[in-house]
Design a protein around this motif. Sequence first.
Motif, PDB file in Angstrom:
ATOM      1  N   GLY A 294       0.823  -1.214   0.000  1.00 57.54           N
ATOM      2  CA  GLY A 294       0.000   0.000   0.000  1.00 57.54           C
ATOM      3  C   GLY A 294       0.846   1.248   0.000  1.00 57.54           C
ATOM      4  O   GLY A 294       0.557   2.220  -0.709  1.00 57.54           O
ATOM      5  N   LYS A 295       1.930   1.217   0.795  1.00 58.67           N
ATOM      6  CA  LYS A 295       2.836   2.364   0.832  1.00 58.67           C
ATOM      7  C   LYS A 295       3.512   2.570  -0.526  1.00 58.67           C
ATOM      8  O   LYS A 295       3.624   3.704  -1.011  1.00 58.67           O
ATOM      9  N   GLU A 296       3.966   1.478  -1.156  1.00 59.16           N
ATOM     10  CA  GLU A 296       4.623   1.577  -2.465  1.00 59.16           C
ATOM     11  C   GLU A 296       3.687   2.158  -3.514  1.00 59.16           C
ATOM     12  O   GLU A 296       4.078   3.022  -4.307  1.00 59.16           O
ATOM     13  N   VAL A 297       2.434   1.686  -3.525  1.00 58.90           N
ATOM     14  CA  VAL A 297       1.465   2.182  -4.510  1.00 58.90           C
ATOM     15  C   VAL A 297       1.152   3.655  -4.247  1.00 58.90           C
ATOM     16  O   VAL A 297       1.039   4.460  -5.176  1.00 58.90           O
ATOM     17  N   SER A 298       1.023   4.021  -2.971  1.00 62.43           N
ATOM     18  CA  SER A 298       0.752   5.410  -2.620  1.00 62.43           C
ATOM     19  C   SER A 298       1.865   6.333  -3.112  1.00 62.43           C
ATOM     20  O   SER A 298       1.608   7.381  -3.721  1.00 62.43           O
ATOM     21  N   VAL A 299       3.110   5.934  -2.868  1.00 65.62           N
ATOM     22  CA  VAL A 299       4.261   6.750  -3.297  1.00 65.62           C
ATOM     23  C   VAL A 299       4.296   6.852  -4.824  1.00 65.62           C
ATOM     24  O   VAL A 299       4.531   7.938  -5.389  1.00 65.62           O
ATOM     25  N   ALA A 300       4.049   5.721  -5.504  1.00 71.99           N
ATOM     26  CA  ALA A 300       4.072   5.724  -6.974  1.00 71.99           C
ATOM     27  C   ALA A 300       2.949   6.580  -7.542  1.00 71.99           C
ATOM     28  O   ALA A 300       3.143   7.316  -8.520  1.00 71.99           O
ATOM     29  N   MET A 301       1.777   6.503  -6.935  1.00 70.67           N
ATOM     30  CA  MET A 301       0.639   7.308  -7.383  1.00 70.67           C
ATOM     31  C   MET A 301       0.960   8.800  -7.248  1.00 70.67           C
ATOM     32  O   MET A 301       0.710   9.588  -8.173  1.00 70.67           O
ATOM     33  N   ARG A 302       1.546   9.199  -6.137  1.00 72.16           N
ATOM     34  CA  ARG A 302       1.904  10.608  -5.955  1.00 72.16           C
ATOM     35  C   ARG A 302       2.933  11.042  -7.005  1.00 72.16           C
ATOM     36  O   ARG A 302       2.859  12.157  -7.538  1.00 72.16           O
TER      37      ARG A 302
END
Length: 347
Positions: A294-302
């Motif tokens: 979830g953290k990885e996807v959040s960072v990538a989305m930003r």
Amino acid sequence: MTVPPSLALPVIEAEFPRELHPYWPKLQEKTRLWLLEKRLMPADKVEEHVDGLCYTDLMAGYYLGAPDEVMQAIADYSAWFFVWDDRHDRDVVHGRTGDWRRLRLRLHAALDAPRHHLHHPDPLVAGFADSMMRLYSFLPRTWNARFARHFHAVIDAYDREFRNRTEGYVPQVEEYLALRRLTFAHWIWTDLLEPSAGLEIPDAVRKHPAYRRPALLSQEFAAWYNDLCSLPKEIAGDEVHNLGISLITHEGLNLEEAVAEVRRRVDDCITEFLAVEQESLRFADDLADGTTHGKEVSVAMRACVGNMRNWFSSVYWFHHESGRYMVDSWDDRSTPPYVNNESAGEK
């Protein structure tokens, strides 16, 4: 750099600060060498024109945060795309229907099996295969399949544009807008946000309006601003693919009204992007659910949304710095000085 008042967008200049990837000077040098190595442009054209065309500047202002090798692969692919666009234009101008058909079929084949086309005698096919081999190396096969699907559609759209120009057919406004999303390769440039961020965005996120809407707005802005800048040149050249030309032909607008309408759409893209950008960033924060993924996807989305924002300033300044749009300085307004007008494709 002074922007003509008719094309100036103060909100871009004020609220979309421009940055360049720190790798940019090396990027420019290596892309220049790649174009020579792959014989995509004659050496004299590369020497005289490539840096001034600013192709690497456009990409280096967009995919910030990309690893250097990803940035290089995207920049080379982008330079290839411009060369392909020029070949397509010259094939139309010189009525090379058979050459275009062969090239189209070979690009479809190279997209699906690039390894088998690395040594193709047509430099455009071989250069494309090289680009695909590199771009396909960064993310899983699911991303590769999606990219290929999107680019097959772009090739087919270029074929529709070839037929329209050959027949002098001006598409209706909605038909044009749908075609433009493909010929401008909206979803290709959006796909490339993911290797730049180092992660394939899950479908549930990528298809969510909080991701898809700002992505589309950034690309629509680019396509329509390009139409705005190109309209006088394309009217003079009897072009058929421009939002302004469709509005004049099918909606009964005069030139001044068509320019105003295209500009209104450009302005609306900026306004709406600024409105949805914050929603998208909040959505990105919500993806951080306490898990590592979830953290990885959040960072990538930003990172992806940040680069969607960067596209606005990069496209804007590109149109005022690149020799590709300085038509008034060309000896022959109908023939770009950076193309080899006659020898392209097979005779």
